[in-house]
Design a protein around this motif. Structure first.
Motif, PDB file in Angstrom:
ATOM      1  N   UNK A  77       0.826  -1.214   0.000  1.00  0.00           N
ATOM      2  CA  UNK A  77       0.000   0.000   0.000  1.00  0.00           C
ATOM      3  C   UNK A  77       0.857   1.260   0.000  1.00  0.00           C
ATOM      4  N   UNK A  78       0.192   2.372  -0.116  1.00  0.00           N
ATOM      5  CA  UNK A  78       0.885   3.658  -0.070  1.00  0.00           C
ATOM      6  C   UNK A  78       0.733   4.415  -1.362  1.00  0.00           C
ATOM      7  N   UNK A  79       0.613   5.742  -1.274  1.00  0.00           N
ATOM      8  CA  UNK A  79       0.499   6.586  -2.456  1.00  0.00           C
ATOM      9  C   UNK A  79       1.760   6.466  -3.297  1.00  0.00           C
ATOM     10  N   UNK A  84       1.728  12.082  -5.625  1.00  0.00           N
ATOM     11  CA  UNK A  84       2.047  13.150  -4.676  1.00  0.00           C
ATOM     12  C   UNK A  84       3.002  14.193  -5.245  1.00  0.00           C
ATOM     13  N   UNK A  85       3.814  13.816  -6.257  1.00  0.00           N
ATOM     14  CA  UNK A  85       4.813  14.736  -6.798  1.00  0.00           C
ATOM     15  C   UNK A  85       4.375  15.412  -8.088  1.00  0.00           C
ATOM     16  N   UNK A  86       3.178  15.093  -8.565  1.00  0.00           N
ATOM     17  CA  UNK A  86       2.655  15.707  -9.787  1.00  0.00           C
ATOM     18  C   UNK A  86       1.365  16.457  -9.466  1.00  0.00           C
ATOM     19  N   UNK A  87       1.038  17.413 -10.336  1.00  0.00           N
ATOM     20  CA  UNK A  87      -0.107  18.284 -10.075  1.00  0.00           C
ATOM     21  C   UNK A  87      -1.072  18.263 -11.252  1.00  0.00           C
ATOM     22  N   UNK A  88      -2.335  18.240 -10.926  1.00  0.00           N
ATOM     23  CA  UNK A  88      -3.401  18.215 -11.928  1.00  0.00           C
ATOM     24  C   UNK A  88      -3.444  19.524 -12.713  1.00  0.00           C
ATOM     25  N   UNK A  89      -3.577  19.435 -14.033  1.00  0.00           N
ATOM     26  CA  UNK A  89      -3.621  20.653 -14.847  1.00  0.00           C
ATOM     27  C   UNK A  89      -4.840  21.510 -14.550  1.00  0.00           C
ATOM     28  N   UNK A  90      -5.919  20.897 -14.048  1.00  0.00           N
ATOM     29  CA  UNK A  90      -7.121  21.678 -13.746  1.00  0.00           C
ATOM     30  C   UNK A  90      -6.867  22.688 -12.633  1.00  0.00           C
ATOM     31  N   UNK A  91      -5.805  22.495 -11.850  1.00  0.00           N
ATOM     32  CA  UNK A  91      -5.458  23.460 -10.806  1.00  0.00           C
ATOM     33  C   UNK A  91      -4.482  24.514 -11.316  1.00  0.00           C
TER      34      UNK A  91
END
Length: 416
Positions: A77-79, A84-91
Motif C-alpha cells: 500500500x501507499x500513495x 504526490x509529486x505531480x499536479x493536476x492541470x485543472x489546478x
C-alpha cells in the motif's frame, strides 16, 4: 607433381573439416535487465543526465524502470510517487485565467462529498478525472457503459516554468507569440496522461477488477444541460493506461503503458505491433513483478525520433489503445506534440488536417509552423483560458494583467 600436391591439399582440407566440424556461430548473450533500487529509481526520474544515458542504452528498460520509479512503492500500500509529486492541470489552467495557487497549496473543491466506503481501496489521494473525451473528440466506453476518463498532470519544473512565463492563460501565451519568444521548458520537465475505468461506488465492479488494476479514490465534476456545474460524481477508478513524457531529450521522450486486461473491460484493442525488444522487456518485468498489481501492465513502446533511423520516409508511430483508440494507425505522439504552437491572435495550430474528405493526423517530420509560436511540445497549454475581468493577477501586473514580458527560461529559437 602439381596434381599430386593439389590432391594432397584437398584431402587435408576434407579431413580437417570432417574431424573438427564447422565452427559454431557465437550466440549473443541474452539481454539482462534489472529492477532499480528505490534510490536508483529516484535518480532515473529526477536526473536528466541519468535518463539520457539510460534511454540511449536501452529505451525499453529505461521506460520500465521509469514506470516503476513513478509507481514507487510498486509493492504494498501507499500513495505512488506520481500521485504526490505531480499536479493536476485543472489546478493550473483556471477557468478565469487567474494565476494558480503556489505549488503544494492547491486544494480540492470545498463542496466535494466523501466517497462511500465499499471495501474497494482505503482512503488515499483523490484524483480529479476531469475529462472523458479523447483528443479526436470521441468517447470510449467501458464494459459497464461508462466513459473511460482521463487525467493530465505535470511536475513542479513544468509548473514553475508555466507560471514564470504566464502561460497559465491564453493572454500570456499570446504575449509570447507577439514577442516571438517560443517556449523552452527545462530539461527536468514531465507530463503524465492517464486513462481510467470508472468503478463508481459499485462493489461488484471493484470485485471484477480485483487484483488486475491499480485502483484509486476519484471524482469528476457534473454539468447540467446548459453546461453549468452541477455537483460531483465520487467513487473509485482503475488505472487503464499511462503516457509518460519528459524532456531528457530535446524532442522529449514518449512512453506509454497500458493494462493487459483492457480488452476485457473496453472495446479498444491495441492495433500497433509491439516491437520484439519491448516484448522481451515486458516478459522480464512482468515476471519480476509477480505479486504486484503492476505486473498487469505492459509497455506499448517508446518514441524518441520522428522517423525510423536510416529510413527517413518511414514515420515512427506510438499509441495507447485507451488514449488514442480510434486513430492508432495515424498516432505519433512526438509529431502531434511538435505541433503545439499558438499564433499572436490566440489561435492554436490544428493537429489534424482534411484530405479527400477524410480527417488525417500528422506523422513523421512535422510541417512548417510559420506564423505560430512554438510551445515546446506541451499541448496541455491549450487547456488555458482567457483572463477574465475578475481574475487573480500575478504580482506587479496592472488591472489588465499587463506587465513586463517574462523571459525566464526562454530563448529565441528557430521554429520547426
Amino acid at each position: 607433381m602439381r596434381r599430386s600436391l593439389s590432391l594432397l591439399l584437398f584431402t587435408a582440407l576434407v579431413v580437417g573439416c570432417s574431424s573438427q566440424g564447422a565452427k559454431p556461430v557465437a550466440k549473443a548473450a541474452p539481454k539482462t535487465y534489472g529492477i532499480p533500487s528505490h534510490a536508483g529509481a529516484a535518480r532515473l526520474r529526477t536526473d536528466p543526465a541519468v535518463a539520457r544515458s539510460a534511454v540511449s542504452e536501452d529505451s525499453a528498460e529505461y521506460a520500465w524502470n521509469l514506470f516503476l520509479a513513478l509507481n514507487d512503492p510498486w509493492n504494498g500500500p501507499g500513495s505512488k510517487v506520481w500521485e504526490t509529486d505531480f499536479r493536476q492541470t485543472s489546478t493550473v489552467y483556471l477557468a478565469d485565467g487567474s494565476v494558480p495557487a503556489p505549488w503544494g497549496q492547491e486544494t480540492a473543491p470545498p463542496d466535494l462529498p466523501p466517497i462511500p466506503a465499499n471495501g474497494c481501496v482505503p482512503p488515499g489521494v483523490r484524483h480529479n478525472l476531469d475529462t472523458a473525451i479523447q483528443v479526436d473528440g470521441r468517447d470510449l466506453l467501458d464494459s459497464w457503459g461508462q466513459s473511460v476518463r482521463y487525467q493530465l498532470l505535470m511536475n513542479r519544473p513544468t509548473f514553475d516554468y508555466i507560471v514564470a512565463r504566464q502561460f497559465y492563460n491564453v493572454n500570456g501565451q499570446e504575449a509570447a507569440a507577439q514577442a516571438g519568444i517560443p517556449a523552452n521548458f527545462p530539461v527536468e520537465s514531465y507530463e503524465l496522461k492517464t486513462s481510467w475505468l470508472w468503478l463508481g461506488t459499485d462493489p461488484s465492479r471493484c470485485a471484477e477488477v480485483g487484483d488486475k488494476y491499480y485502483v484509486v479514490n476519484a471524482y469528476y465534476q457534473l454539468f447540467d444541460r446548459d453546461g453549468q456545474p452541477n455537483g460531483w460524481q465520487v467513487g473509485y477508478a482503475a488505472l487503464a493506461g499511462m503516457h509518460i513524457i519528459n524532456k531528457s531529450l530535446p524532442d522529449w521522450v514518449w512512453i506509454t503503458f497500458e493494462n493487459i486486461y483492457n480488452p476485457q473491460f473496453t472495446a479498444a484493442r491495441l492495433e500497433l505491433p509491439i516491437a520484439s525488444d519491448v516484448q522481451a522487456a515486458n516478459r522480464y518485468y512482468q515476471g519480476a513483478l509477480a505479486g504486484s498489481v503492476f505486473a498487469n501492465y505492459q509497455l506499448d513502446g517508446v518514441q524518441t525520433t520522428f522517423t525510423v533511423p536510416g529510413q527517413p520516409s518511414q514515420p515512427t508511430l506510438l499509441a495507447n489503445s485507451t488514449i488514442e483508440s480510434a486513430f492508432q494507425p495515424q498516432s505519433s505522439c512526438i509529431t502531434c506534440h511538435s505541433l503545439a504552437s499558438i499564433r499572436p491572435d490566440g489561435e492554436y495550430f490544428n493537429l489534424a488536417y482534411t484530405q479527400d474528405g477524410n480527417v488525417n493526423y500528422y506523422v513523421g517530420d512535422p510541417p512548417s509552423l510559420a506564423g505560430y509560436n512554438f510551445l515546446d511540445y506541451v499541448w496541455s497549454l491549450k487547456r488555458a483560458h482567457r483572463q477574465s475581468a475578475n481574475a487573480l493577477l500575478p504580482p506587479g501586473a496592472d488591472s489588465a494583467g499587463r506587465q513586463t514580458l517574462p523571459t525566464t527560461g526562454a530563448k529565441k529559437e528557430g521554429l520547426r
